[in-house]
Design a protein around this motif. Structure first.
Motif, PDB file in Angstrom:
ATOM      1  N   CYS A  22       0.745  -1.180   0.086  1.00 44.02           N
ATOM      2  CA  CYS A  22       0.090  -0.173   0.032  1.00 44.02           C
ATOM      3  C   CYS A  22       0.927   1.226   0.015  1.00 44.02           C
ATOM      4  CB  CYS A  22      -0.992   0.062   1.143  1.00 44.02           C
ATOM      5  SG  CYS A  22      -2.202  -1.232   1.050  1.00 44.02           S
ATOM      6  N   TYR A  23       1.838   1.278   0.795  1.00 47.35           N
ATOM      7  CA  TYR A  23       2.675   2.587   0.829  1.00 47.35           C
ATOM      8  C   TYR A  23       3.418   2.682  -0.299  1.00 47.35           C
ATOM      9  CZ  TYR A  23       1.863   2.953   5.831  1.00 47.35           C
ATOM     10  OH  TYR A  23       1.022   3.080   7.224  1.00 47.35           O
ATOM     11  N   LYS A  93       2.018   1.272  16.976  1.00 46.82           N
ATOM     12  CA  LYS A  93       2.880   2.261  16.081  1.00 46.82           C
ATOM     13  C   LYS A  93       2.942   3.663  16.604  1.00 46.82           C
ATOM     14  CE  LYS A  93       1.787  -0.247  11.800  1.00 46.82           C
ATOM     15  NZ  LYS A  93       3.023  -0.420  11.424  1.00 46.82           N
ATOM     16  N   ILE A  94       2.547   4.075  17.778  1.00 45.49           N
ATOM     17  CA  ILE A  94       2.477   5.339  18.206  1.00 45.49           C
ATOM     18  C   ILE A  94       3.355   5.450  19.581  1.00 45.49           C
ATOM     19  CG2 ILE A  94       0.911   7.359  18.789  1.00 45.49           C
ATOM     20  CD1 ILE A  94      -1.091   6.319  17.203  1.00 45.49           C
ATOM     21  N   SER A  95       4.276   6.549  19.550  1.00 48.40           N
ATOM     22  CA  SER A  95       4.913   6.964  20.640  1.00 48.40           C
ATOM     23  C   SER A  95       4.412   8.260  21.112  1.00 48.40           C
ATOM     24  CB  SER A  95       6.340   7.001  20.552  1.00 48.40           C
ATOM     25  OG  SER A  95       6.924   5.877  20.157  1.00 48.40           O
ATOM     26  N   LEU A  96       3.771   8.704  21.974  1.00 56.73           N
ATOM     27  CA  LEU A  96       3.267  10.024  22.344  1.00 56.73           C
ATOM     28  C   LEU A  96       3.646  10.668  23.743  1.00 56.73           C
ATOM     29  CD1 LEU A  96       0.951  12.100  21.633  1.00 56.73           C
ATOM     30  CD2 LEU A  96      -0.443  10.893  23.124  1.00 56.73           C
ATOM     31  N   VAL A 228       3.516  12.799  13.569  1.00 53.09           N
ATOM     32  CA  VAL A 228       4.176  12.825  12.386  1.00 53.09           C
ATOM     33  C   VAL A 228       4.876  11.330  12.115  1.00 53.09           C
ATOM     34  CG1 VAL A 228       4.824  15.287  12.470  1.00 53.09           C
ATOM     35  CG2 VAL A 228       6.456  13.815  13.562  1.00 53.09           C
ATOM     36  N   ARG A 229       4.848  11.089  10.933  1.00 47.53           N
ATOM     37  CA  ARG A 229       5.438   9.678  10.465  1.00 47.53           C
ATOM     38  C   ARG A 229       6.897   9.824  10.591  1.00 47.53           C
ATOM     39  NH1 ARG A 229       3.087   6.290   7.213  1.00 47.53           N
ATOM     40  NH2 ARG A 229       1.361   7.715   6.702  1.00 47.53           N
ATOM     41  N   LEU A 230       7.536   8.720  11.027  1.00 44.51           N
ATOM     42  CA  LEU A 230       9.077   8.377  10.948  1.00 44.51           C
ATOM     43  C   LEU A 230       9.108   7.649   9.812  1.00 44.51           C
ATOM     44  CD1 LEU A 230       9.423   7.811  14.902  1.00 44.51           C
ATOM     45  CD2 LEU A 230       9.603  10.111  13.463  1.00 44.51           C
ATOM     46  N   SER A 231      10.500   7.390   9.460  1.00 47.44           N
ATOM     47  CA  SER A 231      10.897   6.782   8.539  1.00 47.44           C
ATOM     48  C   SER A 231      10.440   5.433   8.301  1.00 47.44           C
ATOM     49  CB  SER A 231      12.402   6.672   8.285  1.00 47.44           C
ATOM     50  OG  SER A 231      13.094   6.198   9.496  1.00 47.44           O
ATOM     51  N   ASN A 232      10.178   4.724   9.467  1.00 42.92           N
ATOM     52  CA  ASN A 232       9.812   3.353   9.633  1.00 42.92           C
ATOM     53  C   ASN A 232       8.226   3.208   9.532  1.00 42.92           C
ATOM     54  OD1 ASN A 232       9.429   4.302  11.924  1.00 42.92           O
ATOM     55  ND2 ASN A 232      10.280   2.649  13.187  1.00 42.92           N
TER      56      ASN A 232
END
Length: 291
Positions: A22-23, A93-96, A228-232
């Motif tokens: 998909c990406y 998938k999220i670090s807040l 925001v999206r990170l590279s991974n």
């Protein structure tokens, strides 16, 4: 209803296909979009140039604008994918960071206004905060294409977040804050007849005055945030300290000054992640003017 059913078909396929595929398709779609969407490409280059303090036709700005189109298509993929994934997969998938800032603001009992930009994945960020048990109300604009608006609202409504249309008025937003709840809104939706001219980057832009007006009217704290999206393809989220401001009593002056402080609070993040700033409309009547 063709657009609605096409969107549902895309959602079905995205939910069945591997995320990596998909990406990859999103990257290709972003390159095509960059080539064929002339107005969107022009506006995003001008806005990126505004925040980077560069020229719109520079190599750096063109590179960032192209990547921004790719990331926007990834955002669309995420919107579809996370509508059919289990919450636990989303959380992994999220670090807040900075929830203590949110808690501190709510202790005053006047609610809090979460302000962000069309940056990264704001839908997922609001959904995540709602999953943590916070009462979140998101201000949403009505899309011009009715069938697409119906589709987007349908799945946004499943985020565990209450939606408030901009046309519902200020009174409903004030009511939310008086219940000591969260009001989430994006401040980079230009409305020139009501906007405030502020310094953004090294140039001037027009931003809506709504967040500042609500805060001054209710006493609610304004909290800059983002995801925001990170590279991974994982996500990093932040909730900053509230924007410190002492009103002078001159409402017009205070709205202008507070709006400027909000812009400054978000400026560094949008500069760092300019390739995830999906602002396809000009931020002023003349895009961004030299200050």
């Amino acid at each position: 209803m063709a657009i609605y059913y096409f969107a549902e078909l895309c959602r079905f396929l995205v939910c069945k296909l591997p995320a990596s595929l998909c990406y990859l398709l999103a990257r290709v779609a972003g390159d095509v979009l960059y080539l064929i969407w002339v107005r969107g490409r022009r506006n995003i280059k001008e806005n990126v140039a505004c925040i980077l303090g560069s020229q719109a036709n520079s190599n750096v700005v063109r590179r960032v604008a192209r990547q921004c189109m790719r990331n926007f298509c990834k955002y669309a993929i995420d919107f579809l994918r996370f509508s059919c994934l289990q919450p636990r997969l989303e959380e992994d998938k999220i670090s807040l960071y900075g929830l203590e800032n949110l808690n501190t603001a709510l202790e005053e009992g006047k609610g809090a206004i979460l302000v962000s930009l069309h940056l990264g994945n704001w839908d997922l960020g609001v959904r995540f905060i709602g999953r943590l048990g916070y009462p979140v109300n998101a201000i949403v604009e009505t899309l011009k294409i009715g069938q697409l608006d119906k589709f987007v609202r349908k799945y946004r409504a499943n985020l565990g977040v209450r939606l408030i249309a901009t046309k519902e008025g200020v009174s409903k937003m004030v009511e939310v804050l008086r219940r000591n709840e969260l009001l989430a809104l994006l401040i980079d939706s230009p409305k020139y007849e009501k906007g405030i001219e502020v310094k953004f980057g090294d140039k001037l832009a027009i931003l809506p005055a709504g967040a500042a007006t609500l805060a001054l009217r209710t006493g609610a704290k304004i909290i800059p945030c983002g995801l925001v999206r990170l590279s991974n393809n994982t996500f990093w989220g932040f909730i900053s300290e509230h924007v410190h401001f002492q009103p002078s009593g001159d409402l017009t002056k205070d709205i202008r000054e507070l709006t400027q402080r909000i812009a400054l609070a978000l400026e560094g993040t949008v500069r760092q992640f300019a390739d995830q700033w999906y602002m396809f409309r000009p931020l002023s009547k003349g895009i961004c003017q030299q200050s």
